[in-house]
Write a protein that holds these residues in place. Sequence first.
Motif, PDB file in Angstrom:
ATOM      1  N   ARG A   1       0.752  -1.068   0.326  1.00  0.00           N
ATOM      2  CA  ARG A   1      -0.215   0.138   0.419  1.00  0.00           C
ATOM      3  C   ARG A   1       0.732   0.879   0.125  1.00  0.00           C
ATOM      4  NH1 ARG A   1      -4.829  -1.238   4.100  1.00  0.00           N
ATOM      5  NH2 ARG A   1      -5.749  -3.175   2.882  1.00  0.00           N
ATOM      6  N   TYR A   2       1.950   1.205   0.306  1.00  0.00           N
ATOM      7  CA  TYR A   2       3.062   2.162   0.308  1.00  0.00           C
ATOM      8  C   TYR A   2       4.004   2.573  -0.500  1.00  0.00           C
ATOM      9  CZ  TYR A   2       0.093   3.986   4.348  1.00  0.00           C
ATOM     10  OH  TYR A   2      -1.035   4.145   5.180  1.00  0.00           O
ATOM     11  N   VAL A   3       4.546   3.404  -1.276  1.00  0.00           N
ATOM     12  CA  VAL A   3       5.700   3.408  -2.117  1.00  0.00           C
ATOM     13  C   VAL A   3       6.757   4.401  -1.291  1.00  0.00           C
ATOM     14  CG1 VAL A   3       5.249   2.587  -3.843  1.00  0.00           C
ATOM     15  CG2 VAL A   3       4.869   5.424  -3.388  1.00  0.00           C
ATOM     16  N   ALA A   4       8.309   4.172  -0.935  1.00  0.00           N
ATOM     17  CA  ALA A   4       9.415   5.470  -0.700  1.00  0.00           C
ATOM     18  C   ALA A   4       9.835   6.219  -1.406  1.00  0.00           C
ATOM     19  CB  ALA A   4      10.542   4.323   0.088  1.00  0.00           C
ATOM     20  N   VAL A   5       9.030   7.195  -0.498  1.00  0.00           N
ATOM     21  CA  VAL A   5       9.508   8.567  -1.492  1.00  0.00           C
ATOM     22  C   VAL A   5      11.345   9.219  -1.157  1.00  0.00           C
ATOM     23  CG1 VAL A   5       8.535  11.702  -1.926  1.00  0.00           C
ATOM     24  CG2 VAL A   5       7.319   9.423  -0.853  1.00  0.00           C
ATOM     25  N   GLY A   6      11.401   9.714  -2.287  1.00  0.00           N
ATOM     26  CA  GLY A   6      13.569  10.412  -1.849  1.00  0.00           C
ATOM     27  C   GLY A   6      14.584   8.781  -1.516  1.00  0.00           C
ATOM     28  N   PRO A   7      14.945   9.521  -0.939  1.00  0.00           N
ATOM     29  CA  PRO A   7      16.289   8.913  -0.917  1.00  0.00           C
ATOM     30  C   PRO A   7      16.566   6.945   0.216  1.00  0.00           C
ATOM     31  CG  PRO A   7      16.804  10.661  -0.020  1.00  0.00           C
ATOM     32  CD  PRO A   7      15.788  11.351  -0.622  1.00  0.00           C
ATOM     33  N   ASN A   8      15.370   7.275  -0.058  1.00  0.00           N
ATOM     34  CA  ASN A   8      15.510   5.834   1.036  1.00  0.00           C
ATOM     35  C   ASN A   8      14.364   5.061  -0.080  1.00  0.00           C
ATOM     36  OD1 ASN A   8      13.062   7.805   1.893  1.00  0.00           O
ATOM     37  ND2 ASN A   8      12.004   5.530   2.481  1.00  0.00           N
ATOM     38  N   ALA A   9      15.208   3.062   0.666  1.00  0.00           N
ATOM     39  CA  ALA A   9      14.453   2.154  -0.097  1.00  0.00           C
ATOM     40  C   ALA A   9      13.668   1.403   0.721  1.00  0.00           C
ATOM     41  CB  ALA A   9      15.436   1.278  -0.692  1.00  0.00           C
ATOM     42  N   HIS A  10      12.463   1.274   0.269  1.00  0.00           N
ATOM     43  CA  HIS A  10      11.405  -0.160   0.392  1.00  0.00           C
ATOM     44  C   HIS A  10      12.186  -0.211   2.093  1.00  0.00           C
ATOM     45  CE1 HIS A  10       7.116  -0.594   0.495  1.00  0.00           C
ATOM     46  NE2 HIS A  10       7.572  -1.616   0.777  1.00  0.00           N
TER      47      HIS A  10
END
Length: 147
Positions: A69-78
Motif C-alpha cells: 500500500r505504500y511506496v518510498a519517497v526520496g532517497p530511502n529504499a522500500h
Amino acid sequence: MQTLTNIDLREDRAANWYVKDETVQVAFATEPGELISREGPNRYQPGDAIVTGATGDRWVVSRGRFDPRYVAVGPNAHGESGPYRNKPVPVLAKEMTHAFAIARSTGGDVLTGKPGDWLMQYAPGDYGITERARFEAVYRPADGPKD
C-alpha cells in the motif's frame, strides 16, 4: 457506545469509495510494542510500520498490509525508515453518527470512534477509524466497484 461486528460496508448504501492522498513518515519497529492512537491501542511486531501522518496522527500498519500500500519517497529504499506515499487504492468509508467501537481485525485491537468519525473498511474483516478532521484533510471521493 455500539460495538460493531460482522460489518461489510460493501452492503451499506451509506458507504462510499474514497482514496487517501498523503505523504507520511515511517519508522519500522525493531521490537514488539504498543502505540496508543486517538482511536485506541495499536500493537505492533518487529518490522511493522509506525506511521506519522501529515496531520500529526500516529498509527501502526502491519508489514503485510504496509508493503503493498505504500511506496518510498526520496532517497530511502522500500523497507527503510523515512517518507512514504500511499498508493491510490480506493477504500470504503462511512461517516458514523454515533459513538462506536470495532476490532481492527478478528481478535485484533479494539478502536473507538465518536460521532462524525469515519469507519474505514480496507478489505472484508480489515477496519480502521479516521477522525473527521483528518478524513476531510486527506481523503477524496473515488471510483470503485460497489459489489
